[in-house]
Design a protein around this motif. Structure first.
Motif, PDB file in Angstrom:
ATOM      1  N   ASP A 247       0.811  -1.238   0.056  1.00 16.57           N
ATOM      2  CA  ASP A 247       0.290   0.113  -0.261  1.00 16.57           C
ATOM      3  C   ASP A 247       0.902   1.345  -0.036  1.00 16.57           C
ATOM      4  OD1 ASP A 247      -2.243  -1.646   0.059  1.00 16.57           O
ATOM      5  OD2 ASP A 247      -2.614  -1.523   2.193  1.00 16.57           O
ATOM      6  N   LYS A 248       0.468   2.444  -0.613  1.00 17.84           N
ATOM      7  CA  LYS A 248       1.128   3.670  -0.977  1.00 17.84           C
ATOM      8  C   LYS A 248       1.398   4.037   0.563  1.00 17.84           C
ATOM      9  CE  LYS A 248       1.305   7.802  -3.007  1.00 17.84           C
ATOM     10  NZ  LYS A 248       0.948   9.134  -3.847  1.00 17.84           N
ATOM     11  N   ASP A 249       0.504   4.134   1.423  1.00 19.18           N
ATOM     12  CA  ASP A 249       0.749   4.604   2.842  1.00 19.18           C
ATOM     13  C   ASP A 249       1.832   4.083   3.641  1.00 19.18           C
ATOM     14  OD1 ASP A 249      -1.280   6.283   2.435  1.00 19.18           O
ATOM     15  OD2 ASP A 249      -2.908   5.457   3.558  1.00 19.18           O
ATOM     16  N   VAL A 250       2.110   2.410   3.419  1.00 18.74           N
ATOM     17  CA  VAL A 250       3.069   1.978   3.904  1.00 18.74           C
ATOM     18  C   VAL A 250       4.391   2.110   3.402  1.00 18.74           C
ATOM     19  CG1 VAL A 250       4.064  -0.361   4.338  1.00 18.74           C
ATOM     20  CG2 VAL A 250       1.581  -0.052   4.621  1.00 18.74           C
ATOM     21  N   ILE A 251       4.426   2.439   2.236  1.00 21.01           N
ATOM     22  CA  ILE A 251       5.721   2.932   1.454  1.00 21.01           C
ATOM     23  C   ILE A 251       5.876   4.317   1.637  1.00 21.01           C
ATOM     24  CG2 ILE A 251       6.804   3.280  -0.843  1.00 21.01           C
ATOM     25  CD1 ILE A 251       4.755   0.986  -2.076  1.00 21.01           C
ATOM     26  N   LEU A 252       5.050   5.342   1.799  1.00 26.82           N
ATOM     27  CA  LEU A 252       5.439   6.528   2.424  1.00 26.82           C
ATOM     28  C   LEU A 252       5.870   6.366   3.831  1.00 26.82           C
ATOM     29  CD1 LEU A 252       2.185   8.444   1.248  1.00 26.82           C
ATOM     30  CD2 LEU A 252       4.688   8.620   0.362  1.00 26.82           C
ATOM     31  N   ARG A 253       5.373   5.510   4.588  1.00 29.89           N
ATOM     32  CA  ARG A 253       5.680   5.514   5.945  1.00 29.89           C
ATOM     33  C   ARG A 253       7.214   5.006   5.990  1.00 29.89           C
ATOM     34  NH1 ARG A 253       8.499   3.699   9.805  1.00 29.89           N
ATOM     35  NH2 ARG A 253       7.681   3.411  11.879  1.00 29.89           N
ATOM     36  N   THR A 254       7.700   4.079   5.079  1.00 28.92           N
ATOM     37  CA  THR A 254       8.874   3.288   5.102  1.00 28.92           C
ATOM     38  C   THR A 254       9.921   4.559   4.681  1.00 28.92           C
ATOM     39  OG1 THR A 254       8.130   1.346   4.529  1.00 28.92           O
ATOM     40  CG2 THR A 254      10.345   1.529   4.203  1.00 28.92           C
ATOM     41  N   ILE A 255       9.520   5.088   3.688  1.00 28.92           N
ATOM     42  CA  ILE A 255      10.565   6.250   3.215  1.00 28.92           C
ATOM     43  C   ILE A 255      10.716   7.566   4.103  1.00 28.92           C
ATOM     44  CG2 ILE A 255      11.046   7.855   1.324  1.00 28.92           C
ATOM     45  CD1 ILE A 255       9.356   6.062  -0.453  1.00 28.92           C
ATOM     46  N   SER A 256       9.805   7.682   4.787  1.00 25.16           N
ATOM     47  CA  SER A 256       9.465   8.796   5.854  1.00 25.16           C
ATOM     48  C   SER A 256      10.499   8.589   6.894  1.00 25.16           C
ATOM     49  CB  SER A 256       8.093   9.328   6.137  1.00 25.16           C
ATOM     50  OG  SER A 256       7.504   9.659   4.927  1.00 25.16           O
ATOM     51  N   ARG A 257      10.115   7.558   7.696  1.00 24.77           N
ATOM     52  CA  ARG A 257      10.570   7.043   8.895  1.00 24.77           C
ATOM     53  C   ARG A 257      11.744   6.058   9.042  1.00 24.77           C
ATOM     54  NH1 ARG A 257       4.651   6.826  12.277  1.00 24.77           N
ATOM     55  NH2 ARG A 257       3.843   8.849  11.630  1.00 24.77           N
ATOM     56  N   GLY A 258      11.792   5.414   7.923  1.00 32.19           N
ATOM     57  CA  GLY A 258      12.938   4.268   7.794  1.00 32.19           C
ATOM     58  C   GLY A 258      12.551   2.968   8.448  1.00 32.19           C
ATOM     59  N   ARG A 259      13.219   2.022   8.334  1.00 30.86           N
ATOM     60  CA  ARG A 259      12.948   0.776   8.886  1.00 30.86           C
ATOM     61  C   ARG A 259      14.323   0.015   9.076  1.00 30.86           C
ATOM     62  NH1 ARG A 259       7.186  -0.179   9.214  1.00 30.86           N
ATOM     63  NH2 ARG A 259       6.268   0.453   7.208  1.00 30.86           N
ATOM     64  N   ASN A 260      14.221  -0.337  10.345  1.00 31.20           N
ATOM     65  CA  ASN A 260      15.502  -1.084  11.158  1.00 31.20           C
ATOM     66  C   ASN A 260      15.311  -2.181  12.015  1.00 31.20           C
ATOM     67  OD1 ASN A 260      17.801   0.942   9.940  1.00 31.20           O
ATOM     68  ND2 ASN A 260      16.495   2.257  10.699  1.00 31.20           N
ATOM     69  N   ASN A 261      14.465  -3.094  11.508  1.00 32.39           N
ATOM     70  CA  ASN A 261      14.109  -4.163  12.160  1.00 32.39           C
ATOM     71  C   ASN A 261      15.398  -5.034  12.521  1.00 32.39           C
ATOM     72  OD1 ASN A 261      11.443  -3.524  11.788  1.00 32.39           O
ATOM     73  ND2 ASN A 261      10.879  -5.754  11.348  1.00 32.39           N
ATOM     74  N   VAL A 262      15.223  -5.883  13.961  1.00 31.28           N
ATOM     75  CA  VAL A 262      16.472  -6.679  14.343  1.00 31.28           C
ATOM     76  C   VAL A 262      16.105  -8.006  14.148  1.00 31.28           C
ATOM     77  CG1 VAL A 262      17.909  -7.027  16.326  1.00 31.28           C
ATOM     78  CG2 VAL A 262      17.056  -4.879  15.681  1.00 31.28           C
ATOM     79  N   MET A 263      17.109  -8.913  13.584  1.00 27.87           N
ATOM     80  CA  MET A 263      17.339 -10.132  13.574  1.00 27.87           C
ATOM     81  C   MET A 263      18.247 -10.525  14.729  1.00 27.87           C
ATOM     82  SD  MET A 263      16.903 -13.421  12.369  1.00 27.87           S
ATOM     83  CE  MET A 263      17.667 -15.008  12.078  1.00 27.87           C
ATOM     84  N   PRO A 264      17.841 -11.397  15.675  1.00 26.83           N
ATOM     85  CA  PRO A 264      18.651 -11.393  16.779  1.00 26.83           C
ATOM     86  C   PRO A 264      19.899 -12.585  16.353  1.00 26.83           C
ATOM     87  CG  PRO A 264      16.724 -12.701  17.113  1.00 26.83           C
ATOM     88  CD  PRO A 264      16.444 -11.790  15.971  1.00 26.83           C
ATOM     89  N   ALA A 265      21.037 -12.397  17.053  1.00 31.73           N
ATOM     90  CA  ALA A 265      22.359 -13.151  16.622  1.00 31.73           C
ATOM     91  C   ALA A 265      22.059 -14.409  17.648  1.00 31.73           C
ATOM     92  CB  ALA A 265      23.258 -12.573  17.041  1.00 31.73           C
ATOM     93  N   TRP A 266      21.955 -15.556  16.983  1.00 29.39           N
ATOM     94  CA  TRP A 266      21.836 -16.800  17.524  1.00 29.39           C
ATOM     95  C   TRP A 266      22.919 -17.662  18.400  1.00 29.39           C
ATOM     96  CZ3 TRP A 266      16.956 -17.973  19.730  1.00 29.39           C
ATOM     97  CH2 TRP A 266      16.095 -17.274  18.847  1.00 29.39           C
ATOM     98  N   VAL A 267      24.248 -16.853  17.772  1.00 23.69           N
ATOM     99  CA  VAL A 267      25.528 -17.689  18.203  1.00 23.69           C
ATOM    100  C   VAL A 267      25.803 -17.914  19.655  1.00 23.69           C
ATOM    101  CG1 VAL A 267      26.792 -15.510  18.186  1.00 23.69           C
ATOM    102  CG2 VAL A 267      27.941 -17.765  17.573  1.00 23.69           C
ATOM    103  N   ASP A 268      25.184 -16.877  20.595  1.00 22.08           N
ATOM    104  CA  ASP A 268      25.290 -17.135  21.980  1.00 22.08           C
ATOM    105  C   ASP A 268      24.119 -17.928  22.607  1.00 22.08           C
ATOM    106  OD1 ASP A 268      27.934 -15.620  21.914  1.00 22.08           O
ATOM    107  OD2 ASP A 268      26.698 -13.941  21.794  1.00 22.08           O
ATOM    108  N   ARG A 269      23.134 -18.223  21.886  1.00 24.85           N
ATOM    109  CA  ARG A 269      21.974 -18.651  22.464  1.00 24.85           C
ATOM    110  C   ARG A 269      21.844 -20.244  21.801  1.00 24.85           C
ATOM    111  NH1 ARG A 269      17.410 -13.907  21.639  1.00 24.85           N
ATOM    112  NH2 ARG A 269      19.301 -12.167  21.395  1.00 24.85           N
ATOM    113  N   LEU A 270      22.529 -20.555  20.833  1.00 29.23           N
ATOM    114  CA  LEU A 270      22.083 -21.960  20.376  1.00 29.23           C
ATOM    115  C   LEU A 270      23.795 -22.639  20.096  1.00 29.23           C
ATOM    116  CD1 LEU A 270      19.265 -21.712  18.032  1.00 29.23           C
ATOM    117  CD2 LEU A 270      19.195 -22.527  20.248  1.00 29.23           C
TER     118      LEU A 270
END
Length: 289
Positions: A247-270
């Motif tokens: 949706d255009k609103d979603v794309i506008l939000r992405t460009i305007s505010r950025g996206r920086n989700n985190v994928m955890p590192a599992w090396v210290d957990r598994l």
């Protein structure tokens, strides 16, 4: 009050003296078998308190004469299972991941372990079927931000994306409006251009202006043809596969505010064997390269 015990005329049984609306209560003794059963349960309970963990204390509980622990029993079962598969786990750690598929027995072992580990550690974000959700990649398709061969998947799982690990993968979607790099009008034009790459748009003037905005601000990561770039984890914007939604609103939000989700590192957990099992399992889902 008479001390004489009244007897029931029909049964000849003594009564207790209690009467309700003309109905008199009989003093019938409990069956002997019932009494002995009750006494037996009392004796059993006392014995259970002695031999098994039973009584809570301030910070723990009584261990019981046998010293049994359901937690200890589970830990022993897990240790036995780990020992039984030690040979396969060692082979999995020492062998090149790309070669594991050539060993049918070891590959099946890896897939079974990976499926189990995925359900416990990964399904909360990626879904039980790895179908993903807005902001969480679908692992069944062939669209990969950082590479879809088994070694690339292994590295992503091991070190994560934008995690707190020193070797994590780093990619950043800037907040163009929040950081005042672009105006709202420029961002709207850029969104129109991005949408035009995978669907027909009517405002071609905005698309043309947006292309200029894209080339000046976005092409460094997404490429001149908007095909994405794995060095930065930049998605392909031409394939109609959307990470957060189309949706255009979603794309506008992405460009305007950025996206920086985190994928955890599992090396210290598994442990490494489990991470390798996960990489092989994810690779096997259908989208692995």
């Amino acid at each position: 009050m008479s001390d004489k015990v009244e007897k029931d005329e029909v049964s000849g049984t003594d009564t207790t003296g209690h009467e309700w609306d003309g109905i008199k209560e009989l003093d019938t003794p409990m069956p002997r078998w019932w009494l002995w059963t009750m006494y037996g349960t009392i004796i059993w309970a006392i014995g259970y308190w002695i031999v098994m963990p039973a009584w809570p204390l301030i910070s723990s509980h009584t261990a019981g004469f046998l010293g049994y622990s359901s937690r200890g029993s589970l830990e022993q079962e897990l240790a036995d299972a780990t020992a039984a598969h030690a040979e396969d786990r060692n082979a999995l750690v020492t062998m090149e991941l790309s070669a594991v598929k050539n060993n049918s027995q070891l590959y099946q072992f890896a897939l079974r372990g990976g499926k189990s580990a995925f359900a416990v550690n990964c399904s909360q974000c990626h879904g039980s079927g790895a179908q993903g959700a807005p902001g969480f990649p679908n692992l069944n398709d062939d669209d990969w931000l950082w590479g879809g061969d088994v070694d690339a998947i292994y590295e992503t799982i091991k070190y994560g994306i934008r995690s707190d690990h020193d070797d994590t993968r780093i990619g950043e979607m800037p907040a163009f409006l929040t950081d005042e790099m672009l105006t709202k009008e420029q961002i709207n034009d850029a969104a129109e251009y991005i949408l035009s790459l995978s669907e027909k748009r009517e405002d071609m003037a905005a698309v043309d202006r947006g292309q200029d905005v894209f080339m000046e601000n976005c092409a460094a990561c997404h490429g001149d043809k908007a095909k994405g770039g794995r060095d930065f984890g930049a998605p392909n914007l031409t394939d109609a596969i959307w990470f957060y939604g189309k949706d255009k609103d979603v794309i506008l939000r992405t460009i305007s505010r950025g996206r920086n989700n985190v994928m955890p590192a599992w090396v210290d957990r598994l442990d490494d064997a489990t991470i390798r099992q996960l990489a092989l399992y994810v690779h096997s889902l259908g989208g692995g390269e």
